[in-house]
Design a protein around this motif. Structure first.
Motif, PDB file in Angstrom:
ATOM      1  N   LEU A  51      96.439  84.484 112.931  1.00  0.00           N
ATOM      2  CA  LEU A  51      96.190  85.799 113.524  1.00  0.00           C
ATOM      3  C   LEU A  51      97.385  86.719 113.324  1.00  0.00           C
ATOM      4  O   LEU A  51      97.238  87.877 112.957  1.00  0.00           O
ATOM      5  N   VAL A  52      98.553  86.184 113.528  1.00  0.00           N
ATOM      6  CA  VAL A  52      99.724  87.061 113.453  1.00  0.00           C
ATOM      7  C   VAL A  52     100.260  87.204 112.026  1.00  0.00           C
ATOM      8  O   VAL A  52     100.716  88.274 111.648  1.00  0.00           O
ATOM      9  N   THR A  53     100.153  86.159 111.242  1.00  0.00           N
ATOM     10  CA  THR A  53     100.693  86.264 109.881  1.00  0.00           C
ATOM     11  C   THR A  53      99.708  86.864 108.892  1.00  0.00           C
ATOM     12  O   THR A  53     100.101  87.253 107.804  1.00  0.00           O
ATOM     13  N   GLN A  54      98.457  86.881 109.264  1.00  0.00           N
ATOM     14  CA  GLN A  54      97.417  87.370 108.361  1.00  0.00           C
ATOM     15  C   GLN A  54      97.280  86.481 107.133  1.00  0.00           C
ATOM     16  O   GLN A  54      96.853  86.928 106.071  1.00  0.00           O
ATOM     17  N   ARG A  55      97.707  85.247 107.266  1.00  0.00           N
ATOM     18  CA  ARG A  55      97.584  84.288 106.170  1.00  0.00           C
ATOM     19  C   ARG A  55      97.073  82.985 106.762  1.00  0.00           C
ATOM     20  O   ARG A  55      97.503  82.587 107.838  1.00  0.00           O
ATOM     21  N   THR A  56      96.181  82.343 106.050  1.00  0.00           N
ATOM     22  CA  THR A  56      95.623  81.115 106.599  1.00  0.00           C
ATOM     23  C   THR A  56      96.061  79.871 105.840  1.00  0.00           C
ATOM     24  O   THR A  56      95.758  78.764 106.254  1.00  0.00           O
ATOM     25  N   ARG A  57      96.732  80.071 104.721  1.00  0.00           N
ATOM     26  CA  ARG A  57      97.072  78.947 103.852  1.00  0.00           C
ATOM     27  C   ARG A  57      95.826  78.121 103.570  1.00  0.00           C
ATOM     28  O   ARG A  57      95.809  76.908 103.709  1.00  0.00           O
ATOM     29  N   THR A  58      94.802  78.829 103.197  1.00  0.00           N
ATOM     30  CA  THR A  58      93.507  78.233 102.919  1.00  0.00           C
ATOM     31  C   THR A  58      92.914  78.881 101.674  1.00  0.00           C
ATOM     32  O   THR A  58      93.024  80.091 101.493  1.00  0.00           O
ATOM     33  N   LEU A  59      92.313  78.061 100.833  1.00  0.00           N
ATOM     34  CA  LEU A  59      91.634  78.581  99.647  1.00  0.00           C
ATOM     35  C   LEU A  59      90.144  78.305  99.784  1.00  0.00           C
ATOM     36  O   LEU A  59      89.751  77.213 100.198  1.00  0.00           O
ATOM     37  N   GLY A  60      89.325  79.277  99.454  1.00  0.00           N
ATOM     38  CA  GLY A  60      87.879  79.070  99.517  1.00  0.00           C
ATOM     39  C   GLY A  60      87.342  78.659  98.156  1.00  0.00           C
ATOM     40  O   GLY A  60      87.757  79.211  97.146  1.00  0.00           O
ATOM     41  N   VAL A  61      86.467  77.688  98.143  1.00  0.00           N
ATOM     42  CA  VAL A  61      85.871  77.247  96.890  1.00  0.00           C
ATOM     43  C   VAL A  61      84.365  77.462  96.935  1.00  0.00           C
ATOM     44  O   VAL A  61      83.711  77.049  97.893  1.00  0.00           O
ATOM     45  N   VAL A  62      83.841  78.126  95.927  1.00  0.00           N
ATOM     46  CA  VAL A  62      82.398  78.330  95.835  1.00  0.00           C
ATOM     47  C   VAL A  62      81.880  77.488  94.688  1.00  0.00           C
ATOM     48  O   VAL A  62      82.384  77.584  93.574  1.00  0.00           O
ATOM     49  N   THR A  63      80.891  76.651  94.960  1.00  0.00           N
ATOM     50  CA  THR A  63      80.356  75.831  93.891  1.00  0.00           C
ATOM     51  C   THR A  63      78.848  75.693  94.058  1.00  0.00           C
ATOM     52  O   THR A  63      78.293  76.046  95.088  1.00  0.00           O
ATOM     53  N   MET A  64      78.190  75.208  93.035  1.00  0.00           N
ATOM     54  CA  MET A  64      76.748  75.048  93.121  1.00  0.00           C
ATOM     55  C   MET A  64      76.370  73.587  93.201  1.00  0.00           C
ATOM     56  O   MET A  64      75.304  73.240  93.657  1.00  0.00           O
ATOM     57  N   SER A  65      77.236  72.756  92.710  1.00  0.00           N
ATOM     58  CA  SER A  65      76.920  71.342  92.762  1.00  0.00           C
ATOM     59  C   SER A  65      78.221  70.592  92.838  1.00  0.00           C
ATOM     60  O   SER A  65      79.234  71.012  92.294  1.00  0.00           O
ATOM     61  N   THR A  66      78.212  69.484  93.536  1.00  0.00           N
ATOM     62  CA  THR A  66      79.439  68.695  93.587  1.00  0.00           C
ATOM     63  C   THR A  66      79.210  67.373  92.888  1.00  0.00           C
ATOM     64  O   THR A  66      80.047  66.495  92.931  1.00  0.00           O
ATOM     65  N   THR A  67      78.046  67.239  92.264  1.00  0.00           N
ATOM     66  CA  THR A  67      77.724  65.931  91.721  1.00  0.00           C
ATOM     67  C   THR A  67      77.963  65.811  90.224  1.00  0.00           C
ATOM     68  O   THR A  67      78.206  64.724  89.729  1.00  0.00           O
ATOM     69  N   PHE A  68      77.893  66.905  89.496  1.00  0.00           N
ATOM     70  CA  PHE A  68      78.107  66.784  88.062  1.00  0.00           C
ATOM     71  C   PHE A  68      79.576  66.587  87.752  1.00  0.00           C
ATOM     72  O   PHE A  68      80.451  66.972  88.517  1.00  0.00           O
ATOM     73  N   ARG A  69      79.803  66.012  86.622  1.00  0.00           N
ATOM     74  CA  ARG A  69      81.150  65.654  86.226  1.00  0.00           C
ATOM     75  C   ARG A  69      82.135  66.829  86.258  1.00  0.00           C
ATOM     76  O   ARG A  69      83.203  66.739  86.861  1.00  0.00           O
ATOM     77  N   GLY A  70      81.763  67.920  85.598  1.00  0.00           N
ATOM     78  CA  GLY A  70      82.686  69.044  85.480  1.00  0.00           C
ATOM     79  C   GLY A  70      83.144  69.573  86.828  1.00  0.00           C
ATOM     80  O   GLY A  70      84.322  69.468  87.188  1.00  0.00           O
TER      81      GLY A  70
END
Lengths: 335, 335
Positions: A51-70
DNA sequence: CTTGCAGTTGACAGCGCTGTCATCGCGGTT
DNA sequence: AACCGCGATGACAGCGCTGTCAACTGCAAG
């Protein structure tokens, strides 16, 4: 934190200093604070800090599948690189690759306060998403710089690698090479199909229509059934290994042999690819290196460092195994 | 939010009410607020909300690998179920399965303020972690209630399913069944090995020593080489499909045929398992159902609902394909 | 015409932390 | 002896939101 401060007999601010490894705290005080932290079982509250630093040290990942190799391999690399840099990963899957779904996912990540966004498996549409995420850098795992100059692009040279694979097949003596592509509209599918086409056109060969799969073995099987029926098919390049496996099964079920009658090349080098009945010739890329490179560049942006735009091409390696050979004098008829 | 309030000519609190879909706001006011939100491009700040509500609407996931079939399928299901309930997923991988690593991961998730923790692929050690996460419920994907009554346990009946698979092999006429297990110490490996052993002991057969793999095709290949050298081996049950694929390759490379000389059963039903040269007989579990069931129960706990302890067993299905057959009159010698 | 009550709105405090700035010693300078 | 500078520490405000409670409406009942 106030409790800890009281316990250690210091100001809250001093506890904060110790927790955050700031300089200018006497060793004796530091030790006292650590002891108090231990005693109180204190754990800093990330929300308050964010809240105070305005930074979460978090990265968001958007994906469609977690099962394929790539995607799963890249996800693993992204997580590792992020964790090493002290960042967490928030994972969002979108059932479909529609721009709308991706936009929504990005919105929810921004609301969550992520410091950066990573999009695995960019669909064609990502370039067209044109989604504004003011202040939140975006990393796209794709090899083409594309039309969104704001975003960071990292990826192996799919197009070039595929071109090489097809040229290898041509070099073996095949008249032309057929292609089983990934879902239409995806960047990865398109780049791979482009490489295939480029090789064919470069060698002035007939460019047969590509068959569209969906990355699954089942779709490769369906494509194989169709290809088996065409007597002139002697070489097939599949956009991934799973589809290649399905394709080979279809070919064999029609009485054709691989590579006796038809040569097959896959892509991604699955864990099992080297251990199939006919070990698969495939294109292997270093997903871990790609992921790390991407995260590094993203964090440069996030943390306001000069993003070293070295952009070294991540190499793709053709692993020749048993599924490819020169074409037969006369290809067998399919059953 | 203050800006929005000013724009709409209402109090900040009223904006908060509208955003959170609280009742008792006039439609006209609600519309005005929404318009102001739109105009200001306002996005609520999750950190601030979390700070005051002490809830993040976030679930932490601890895993060791995202590439194998089981964990990646469960991860997908967990993400979907969580998202549908309005929760986000924070993903943490631990390189090793050591209790220490898992404890640390859990700690970091608690610090991150997650409302619940999900542990995929429980190692033996999870039961012994004995890690306190006061106020944060934990979900473990394993079938045995185990020694940690505080935690929620959901999983298919690995033990029972494996027992059935081995009994099926015995029913085919095989004298005994060999086993390629997962890494020693993991709950999943152990449960599967137990099922195998139980079937053998139940039928009063010799229990050969199990070979330990690491879930990869390469380890299955190594096990296959060892088993090929033993002339009495006619049936092998592998703890997952990847190892089964490696095993079959080793057997064939030694001149043995599957299922002619040796029958092989795998587990997990990979995307490609049905499309192999010899389609693989395997045990398929509904990972999605398991994941959803688990998340549902976890959220019951998180949201203080009575956790319906229905605990319906999630079914496991034996899919008989071409890799199993009655034993040969006389097994061939390995080359 | 008063009273009561439900529905609606707003003022204000405070969640747990960090940034800013003031303060206090202490040793070294002039 | 007065001064300066610097390292160490603390007081205090405020990040953006929600919970509490008070206040204010209008309308039905007495």
């Amino acid at each position: 934190m106030a409790d800890v401060a009281r316990l250690a007999g210091v100001a809250q601010k001093t506890v904060s200093r110790v927790i955050n490894h700031e300089p200018n705290v006497r060793d004796e005080v530091r030790a006292r604070v650590f002891a108090a932290v231990e005693q109180a079982g204190y754990r800093p509250n990330a929300a308050a800090r964010a809240l105070v630093t305005q930074r979460t040290r978090t990265l968001g990942v958007v994906t469609m599948s977690t099962t394929f190799r790539g995607p799963s391999a890249i996800l693993a690399g992204v997580e590792a690189a992020a964790r090493e840099a002290g960042y967490s990963i928030v994972l969002t899957r979108t059932a479909t690759g529609e721009p709308r779904a991706i936009s929504e996912a990005m919105d929810s990540l921004v609301a969550r306060g992520v410091d950066g966004i990573v999009i695995l498996e960019p669909a064609e549409s990502t370039a067209t998403i044109g989604h504004e995420t003011p202040g939140t850098p975006v990393l796209l795992f794709e090899d083409r710089p594309g039309e969104s100059p704001e975003w960071i692009h990292v990826g192996a040279d799919d197009r070039g690698a595929c071109r090489e694979a097809v040229e290898y097949l041509l070099g073996l003596g095949h008249g032309t090479v057929h292609h089983v592509a990934g879902p239409a509209g995806w960047r990865t599918s398109d780049a791979r199909a482009e490489g295939w086409r480029a090789a064919l056109e470069g060698a002035r060969r007939i460019v047969p229509p590509a068959l569209a799969g969906d990355w699954t073995a089942a779709s490769g099987y369906a494509a194989g059934l169709a290809l088996a029926a065409q007597p002139d098919v002697t070489a097939v390049f599949c956009a991934n290994d799973d589809m290649a496996i399905g394709l080979i099964h279809a070919l064999e079920s029609r009485g054709l042999s691989v590579p006796g009658d038809v040569s097959v090349v896959g892509m991604d080098d699955t864990d099992v690819s080297a251990y199939l009945h006919t070990p698969l010739t495939t294109l292997a890329q270093d997903f871990d290196a790609i992921a790390r490179e991407g995260v590094e560049r993203l964090l440069d942006e996030v943390e306001g460092r000069a993003p070293e735009s070295r952009r070294e091409a991540v190499p793709v390696e053709l692993r020749v195994r048993a599924s490819t050979a020169p074409p037969p004098a006369k290809r067998r008829e399919a059953r």
